[in-house]
Design a protein around this motif. Structure first.
Motif, short mmCIF file in Angstrom:
data_model
loop_
_atom_site.label_atom_id
_atom_site.label_comp_id
_atom_site.label_asym_id
_atom_site.label_seq_id
_atom_site.Cartn_x
_atom_site.Cartn_y
_atom_site.Cartn_z
N GLY A 210 19.03 20.35 39.96
CA GLY A 210 18.45 21.71 40.24
C GLY A 210 18.51 22.45 39.11
N ALA A 211 18.14 23.91 39.20
CA ALA A 211 17.98 24.81 38.24
C ALA A 211 19.49 25.24 37.60
N GLY A 212 20.47 24.87 38.74
CA GLY A 212 21.90 25.37 38.41
C GLY A 212 22.29 24.82 36.98
N THR A 214 20.73 24.72 34.20
CA THR A 214 20.23 25.20 33.18
C THR A 214 21.15 26.68 33.12
N LYS A 215 21.87 27.13 34.28
CA LYS A 215 22.25 28.45 34.43
C LYS A 215 23.63 28.77 33.67
N LYS A 216 23.87 29.98 33.40
CA LYS A 216 25.04 30.15 32.72
C LYS A 216 26.35 29.73 33.57
N GLN A 217 27.21 28.93 32.68
CA GLN A 217 28.22 28.45 33.39
C GLN A 217 29.68 29.36 33.37
N LYS A 218 30.67 28.96 33.75
CA LYS A 218 32.04 29.79 33.80
C LYS A 218 32.33 30.43 32.60
N SER A 244 13.59 16.33 40.70
CA SER A 244 14.11 17.95 40.15
C SER A 244 13.66 18.99 41.46
N SER A 245 14.33 20.09 41.29
CA SER A 245 13.77 21.16 42.18
C SER A 245 12.61 21.49 41.48
N LYS A 246 11.88 22.40 42.21
CA LYS A 246 10.66 23.13 41.69
C LYS A 246 11.08 24.21 40.51
N SER A 247 12.46 24.93 41.08
CA SER A 247 12.95 25.91 40.03
C SER A 247 13.12 25.30 38.46
N ASN A 266 8.32 14.92 38.32
CA ASN A 266 9.70 14.56 38.91
C ASN A 266 10.08 15.69 40.27
N GLN A 267 9.34 16.42 40.56
CA GLN A 267 9.55 17.46 41.43
C GLN A 267 9.48 16.79 42.73
N VAL A 268 10.42 17.06 43.73
CA VAL A 268 10.59 16.61 45.06
C VAL A 268 10.35 18.00 45.82
N GLY A 269 9.86 17.70 47.17
CA GLY A 269 9.79 18.86 47.83
C GLY A 269 8.38 19.18 48.73
N GLN A 270 8.29 20.20 49.12
CA GLN A 270 7.26 20.62 49.90
C GLN A 270 5.76 20.33 49.12
N THR A 271 6.05 20.90 47.86
CA THR A 271 4.96 21.08 47.08
C THR A 271 5.17 19.86 45.96
N GLY A 272 6.20 19.01 46.30
CA GLY A 272 6.39 17.79 45.38
C GLY A 272 6.19 16.71 45.99
N CYS A 285 21.64 22.15 42.85
CA CYS A 285 20.41 22.44 43.53
C CYS A 285 20.86 23.03 44.78
N HIS A 286 20.15 24.19 45.25
CA HIS A 286 20.74 25.08 46.54
C HIS A 286 20.10 24.33 47.70
N GLY A 287 19.01 23.41 47.46
CA GLY A 287 18.66 22.59 48.75
C GLY A 287 18.06 23.56 49.73
N ILE A 304 26.21 18.05 45.04
CA ILE A 304 27.36 18.56 44.17
C ILE A 304 26.86 20.03 44.19
N ASN A 305 27.66 21.05 44.73
CA ASN A 305 27.47 22.24 44.43
C ASN A 305 28.64 23.06 44.33
N LEU A 306 28.59 24.13 43.42
CA LEU A 306 29.97 25.19 43.47
C LEU A 306 29.91 25.93 44.52
N ASP A 324 32.23 21.57 40.45
CA ASP A 324 31.33 21.69 39.10
C ASP A 324 30.85 20.38 38.71
N ALA A 325 29.28 20.50 38.74
CA ALA A 325 28.73 19.15 38.58
C ALA A 325 28.99 18.70 37.01
N PHE A 326 29.11 19.65 36.29
CA PHE A 326 29.32 19.22 34.89
C PHE A 326 30.64 18.42 34.75
C1 FAD Z 1 5.62 27.58 49.19
C2 FAD Z 1 6.63 27.05 48.50
C3 FAD Z 1 6.76 25.77 47.99
C4 FAD Z 1 7.86 25.38 47.44
N1 FAD Z 1 8.08 23.85 47.19
C5 FAD Z 1 9.12 23.65 46.72
C6 FAD Z 1 9.40 22.06 46.47
O1 FAD Z 1 8.20 21.31 46.66
N2 FAD Z 1 10.77 21.64 45.92
C7 FAD Z 1 11.40 22.58 45.49
O2 FAD Z 1 12.59 22.10 45.01
N3 FAD Z 1 11.49 23.87 45.74
C8 FAD Z 1 10.04 24.39 46.27
N4 FAD Z 1 10.02 25.71 46.58
C9 FAD Z 1 11.21 26.48 46.08
C10 FAD Z 1 12.24 26.65 46.77
O3 FAD Z 1 12.15 27.48 47.74
C11 FAD Z 1 13.73 27.13 45.86
O4 FAD Z 1 13.29 28.25 45.26
C12 FAD Z 1 13.94 25.89 44.69
O5 FAD Z 1 14.04 24.68 45.49
C13 FAD Z 1 15.40 26.24 44.50
O6 FAD Z 1 15.74 25.31 43.20
P1 FAD Z 1 17.42 25.05 42.92
O7 FAD Z 1 17.95 24.69 44.17
O8 FAD Z 1 17.23 24.22 41.80
O9 FAD Z 1 17.67 26.74 42.10
P2 FAD Z 1 18.62 27.67 42.64
O10 FAD Z 1 18.29 28.25 43.89
O11 FAD Z 1 18.84 28.49 41.27
O12 FAD Z 1 20.07 27.09 42.98
C14 FAD Z 1 20.80 26.46 41.80
C15 FAD Z 1 22.15 25.96 42.29
O13 FAD Z 1 23.00 25.52 41.37
C16 FAD Z 1 24.27 25.67 41.78
N5 FAD Z 1 25.13 25.47 40.56
C17 FAD Z 1 25.08 26.11 39.34
N6 FAD Z 1 26.06 25.64 38.30
C18 FAD Z 1 26.43 24.66 39.10
C19 FAD Z 1 27.63 23.51 38.65
N7 FAD Z 1 27.97 24.04 37.47
N8 FAD Z 1 27.95 22.82 39.49
C20 FAD Z 1 27.25 22.70 40.72
N9 FAD Z 1 26.19 23.40 41.23
C21 FAD Z 1 25.94 24.68 40.37
C22 FAD Z 1 24.29 27.08 42.29
O14 FAD Z 1 25.43 27.15 43.18
C23 FAD Z 1 22.89 26.93 43.17
O15 FAD Z 1 23.03 26.66 44.21
C24 FAD Z 1 9.02 26.08 47.21
C25 FAD Z 1 8.81 27.40 47.43
C26 FAD Z 1 7.83 27.87 47.95
C27 FAD Z 1 7.47 29.51 48.21
#
Ligand code: FAD
Length: 337
Positions: A210-212, A214-218, A244-247, A266-272, A285-287, A304-306, A324-326
């Protein structure tokens, strides 16, 4: 009652692929009289390997011409087998070899063909098939009056048939291969190295980033290079498929620094995509709900999520590791390395 044929092919080493055994399970489950036909190197011996499946008859085309997976010769052989067996319903594994040649075979034998079949059943004299439509969101059940009807069965849906080998005494079906069928010679397979290919439909595990990552860490810094190394190291060792998540994939199209080996494929999900794997591990990944759609065919889900309140912790994962996933993936890589 329909005459059913399980049409299978061998692999280069003469064995049947897992998808062939799965198709056999589907054919048996129909509860109709069925035959088995095998194409490819060692076809008769491969028929022996499934001799105990209860088929009324076995057919084989094991000529040297079909030792290589080539459209011309495969199509001629499969058409001959469909005709020789008198099949009305043909079940075949949806492998790349059959997905390539069976539409042409259907045309030659005057059949209808459907792909990505996930279930078949016989009821009231009719055969019903199921497949997903609209990116696996709508499950359709349908029947056709046309015979023959060829059904390419998706892999990973049916349990592989298990049973006794024996003497199938497969009838060798003669095929009049034409020169044009043999114009092409398969010289080999060009595929990306195992490390380069991150989408692996047959993998036992789906690893989702997930996008996490690539985010700033501790320490207040992003660690994208380290994230990429950890993920690739794990994929290499576990032979996992990468999702991968969409983000995360969207970050790339916004021109920000991200994981270079990740793409929208790689994207999985509703639009993946909605891949099928026995297990899944989601990281950073927030899930959210759209992402959960992408996991509907993953049997055992871990994350795995913080954040102990992340989406996965709310009924979407069987196990959530709050950490911490790292750090966790560094440890995991060391353990499996
Ligand atoms: C119409 C529509 C369709 C969509 N289709 C899809 C789809 O097909 N697939 C999809 O994935 N999304 C889809 N989305 C987007 C979805 O709603 C979310 O925005 C997206 O999935 C969030 O991605 P993420 O969880 O990777 O990122 P974020 O929401 O930014 O979550 C990042 C997570 O990483 C965690 N994290 C950060 N650092 C660490 C660490 N060191 N260790 C552990 N955890 C850490 C954080 O706690 C956080 O929970 C869609 C949205 C819309 C509106």
């Amino acid at each position: 009652m329909s005459k059913v044929l399980a049409l299978l092919h061998t692999q280069a080493d003469g064995s049947l692929p897992k998808a062939a055994y799965e198709t056999l399970t589907a054919a048996i489950a129909l509860g109709e009289p069925f035959s088995v036909a095998v194409i490819g190197a060692g076809a008769a011996a491969a028929a022996d390997a499934v001799a105990g499946c209860g088929a009324a008859a076995f057919f084989a085309v094991g000529d040297a011409a079909v030792a290589q997976p080539r459209y011309g010769t495969d199509a001629a052989a499969a058409a001959a087998l469909v005709k020789a067996s008198g099949a009305e319903i043909v079940l075949a594994p949806g492998t790349s070899r059959f997905a390539r040649c069976l539409p042409g075979v259907a045309h030659r034998v005057g059949a209808q063909i459907d792909t990505h079949i996930v279930a078949v059943r016989a009821e009231g004299g009719a055969v019903h098939a199921q497949r997903w439509f609209y990116r696996q969101r709508v499950l359709g059940s349908f029947s056709r009056a046309a015979r023959p009807w060829v059904l390419l069965v998706d892999g990973g849906v049916n349990a592989p048939w298990q049973g006794a080998a024996g003497a199938a005494n497969a009838q060798a079906v003669a095929v009049a291969f034409e020169a044009a069928d043999q114009r092409t010679t398969v010289t080999g397979v060009q595929a990306p190295a195992a490390d380069a290919q991150t989408i692996r439909p047959d993998a036992a595990l789906l690893f989702v980033a997930g996008a996490g990552w690539t985010k700033k860490q501790k320490d207040g810094q992003a660690h994208i290079g380290e994230a990429g190394k950890l993920i690739q190291d794990f994929l290499h060792k576990a032979k996992a498929s990468l999702g991968s998540s969409k983000s995360l994939v969207d970050i790339q199209s916004e021109g920000q620094e991200t994981l270079s080996f990740m793409s929208h494929m790689n994207q999985v999900g509703q639009t993946g995509s909605t891949p099928r794997h026995p297990k899944g591990l989601s990281t950073c990944c927030h899930g959210e709900e759209p992402h959960a759609v992408g996991w509907r065919f993953i049997n055992e889900r871990r994350a795995i999520n913080l954040d102990a309140n992340c989406g996965w912790a709310q009924g979407k994962a069987d196990v959530v590791y709050v950490g911490d996933a790292f750090e966790i993936m560094t440890k995991v890589n060391a353990l499996i390395g």
